[in-house]
Design a protein around this motif. Structure first.
Motif, PDB file in Angstrom:
ATOM      1  N   VAL A  16       0.913  -1.124  -0.064  1.00 58.93           N
ATOM      2  CA  VAL A  16      -0.056  -0.112  -0.064  1.00 58.93           C
ATOM      3  C   VAL A  16       0.920   1.240   0.087  1.00 58.93           C
ATOM      4  O   VAL A  16       0.427   2.326  -0.663  1.00 58.93           O
ATOM      5  N   ASP A  17       1.991   1.335   0.614  1.00 55.36           N
ATOM      6  CA  ASP A  17       2.981   2.510   0.877  1.00 55.36           C
ATOM      7  C   ASP A  17       3.908   2.625  -0.297  1.00 55.36           C
ATOM      8  O   ASP A  17       4.682   3.412  -0.250  1.00 55.36           O
ATOM      9  N   SER A  48      -7.470   2.296  -5.490  1.00 54.47           N
ATOM     10  CA  SER A  48      -7.702   3.390  -6.528  1.00 54.47           C
ATOM     11  C   SER A  48      -6.446   4.294  -6.336  1.00 54.47           C
ATOM     12  O   SER A  48      -6.332   5.209  -7.083  1.00 54.47           O
ATOM     13  N   ASN A  49      -5.945   4.823  -4.937  1.00 56.98           N
ATOM     14  CA  ASN A  49      -4.965   5.591  -4.690  1.00 56.98           C
ATOM     15  C   ASN A  49      -3.664   5.223  -5.493  1.00 56.98           C
ATOM     16  O   ASN A  49      -3.034   6.153  -6.212  1.00 56.98           O
ATOM     17  N   GLN A  50      -3.411   3.843  -5.529  1.00 58.05           N
ATOM     18  CA  GLN A  50      -2.275   3.591  -6.390  1.00 58.05           C
ATOM     19  C   GLN A  50      -2.562   3.671  -7.820  1.00 58.05           C
ATOM     20  O   GLN A  50      -1.652   3.934  -8.393  1.00 58.05           O
ATOM     21  N   GLN A  51      -3.903   3.388  -8.365  1.00 55.91           N
ATOM     22  CA  GLN A  51      -4.173   3.525  -9.714  1.00 55.91           C
ATOM     23  C   GLN A  51      -3.966   5.052 -10.197  1.00 55.91           C
ATOM     24  O   GLN A  51      -3.422   5.442 -11.234  1.00 55.91           O
ATOM     25  N   ARG A  52      -4.394   5.870  -9.312  1.00 58.31           N
ATOM     26  CA  ARG A  52      -4.239   7.364  -9.556  1.00 58.31           C
ATOM     27  C   ARG A  52      -2.777   7.779  -9.617  1.00 58.31           C
ATOM     28  O   ARG A  52      -2.348   8.457 -10.491  1.00 58.31           O
ATOM     29  N   ASP A  53      -2.013   7.082  -8.806  1.00 57.15           N
ATOM     30  CA  ASP A  53      -0.521   7.753  -8.944  1.00 57.15           C
ATOM     31  C   ASP A  53       0.061   6.885  -9.951  1.00 57.15           C
ATOM     32  O   ASP A  53       0.981   7.542 -10.562  1.00 57.15           O
ATOM     33  N   VAL A  54      -0.220   5.717 -10.246  1.00 55.99           N
ATOM     34  CA  VAL A  54       0.544   4.998 -11.581  1.00 55.99           C
ATOM     35  C   VAL A  54       0.073   5.910 -12.915  1.00 55.99           C
ATOM     36  O   VAL A  54       0.661   6.058 -13.672  1.00 55.99           O
ATOM     37  N   THR A  55      -1.124   6.291 -12.762  1.00 52.01           N
ATOM     38  CA  THR A  55      -1.580   7.242 -14.018  1.00 52.01           C
ATOM     39  C   THR A  55      -1.019   8.433 -14.101  1.00 52.01           C
ATOM     40  O   THR A  55      -0.574   8.638 -15.336  1.00 52.01           O
ATOM     41  N   LYS A  56      -0.744   9.129 -13.024  1.00 51.76           N
ATOM     42  CA  LYS A  56      -0.123  10.376 -13.202  1.00 51.76           C
ATOM     43  C   LYS A  56       1.434  10.080 -13.532  1.00 51.76           C
ATOM     44  O   LYS A  56       1.893  10.942 -14.432  1.00 51.76           O
ATOM     45  N   GLN A  57       2.083   9.053 -12.858  1.00 44.67           N
ATOM     46  CA  GLN A  57       3.395   8.825 -13.346  1.00 44.67           C
ATOM     47  C   GLN A  57       3.554   8.497 -14.700  1.00 44.67           C
ATOM     48  O   GLN A  57       4.533   8.782 -15.353  1.00 44.67           O
ATOM     49  N   ILE A  58       2.588   7.645 -15.320  1.00 44.66           N
ATOM     50  CA  ILE A  58       2.751   7.191 -16.645  1.00 44.66           C
ATOM     51  C   ILE A  58       2.540   8.356 -17.570  1.00 44.66           C
ATOM     52  O   ILE A  58       3.418   8.435 -18.396  1.00 44.66           O
ATOM     53  N   LYS A  59       1.828   9.341 -17.292  1.00 43.95           N
ATOM     54  CA  LYS A  59       1.744  10.641 -18.030  1.00 43.95           C
ATOM     55  C   LYS A  59       2.554  11.362 -17.822  1.00 43.95           C
ATOM     56  O   LYS A  59       3.225  11.946 -18.829  1.00 43.95           O
ATOM     57  N   LYS A  60       3.542  11.420 -16.746  1.00 39.25           N
ATOM     58  CA  LYS A  60       4.543  12.202 -16.648  1.00 39.25           C
ATOM     59  C   LYS A  60       5.761  11.759 -17.294  1.00 39.25           C
ATOM     60  O   LYS A  60       6.596  12.233 -17.878  1.00 39.25           O
ATOM     61  N   SER A  61       5.911  10.266 -17.191  1.00 38.76           N
ATOM     62  CA  SER A  61       6.943   9.734 -17.877  1.00 38.76           C
ATOM     63  C   SER A  61       6.788   9.734 -19.603  1.00 38.76           C
ATOM     64  O   SER A  61       7.586   9.674 -20.217  1.00 38.76           O
ATOM     65  N   ARG A  62       5.536   9.659 -19.885  1.00 38.17           N
ATOM     66  CA  ARG A  62       5.296   9.882 -21.399  1.00 38.17           C
ATOM     67  C   ARG A  62       5.743  11.198 -21.851  1.00 38.17           C
ATOM     68  O   ARG A  62       6.194  11.658 -23.024  1.00 38.17           O
TER      69      ARG A  62
END
Length: 90
Positions: A16-17, A48-62
């Motif tokens: 979770v962390d 849901s928190n991890q999914q939100r974080d993954v989405t932000k990081q993928i968009k930043k990486s793109r």
């Protein structure tokens, strides 16, 4: 009637962390589907928190071109794993 407790939704690989990093393309590439879309939470089995974080990081990486943007680029993309050994120049 109560619903029975089934299989847990959460993936045991990521606690979770756990914080996803936009510079780690090989980890983020696991959450990008074949067409270049980000995998939904019901498939990636993240909270849901991890999914939100993954989405932000993928968009930043793109945005800095560490991950491909679309399906055409996704076919030619290979994320090389980062070596744990320190970098040396001879």
């Amino acid at each position: 009637m109560k619903k029975g407790f089934g299989k847990s939704k959460f993936r045991s690989d990521y606690p979770v962390d756990f914080k996803f990093d936009y510079k780690d393309a090989s980890t983020l590439a696991r959450f990008v589907m074949e067409g270049g879309k980000i995998a939904p939470a019901r498939i990636s089995k993240l909270s849901s928190n991890q999914q939100r974080d993954v989405t932000k990081q993928i968009k930043k990486s793109r945005s800095i071109a560490l991950l491909p943007l679309g399906s055409d680029a996704h076919d030619r993309f290979y994320a090389e794993p980062i070596s744990p050994k320190p970098f040396q120049v001879d």
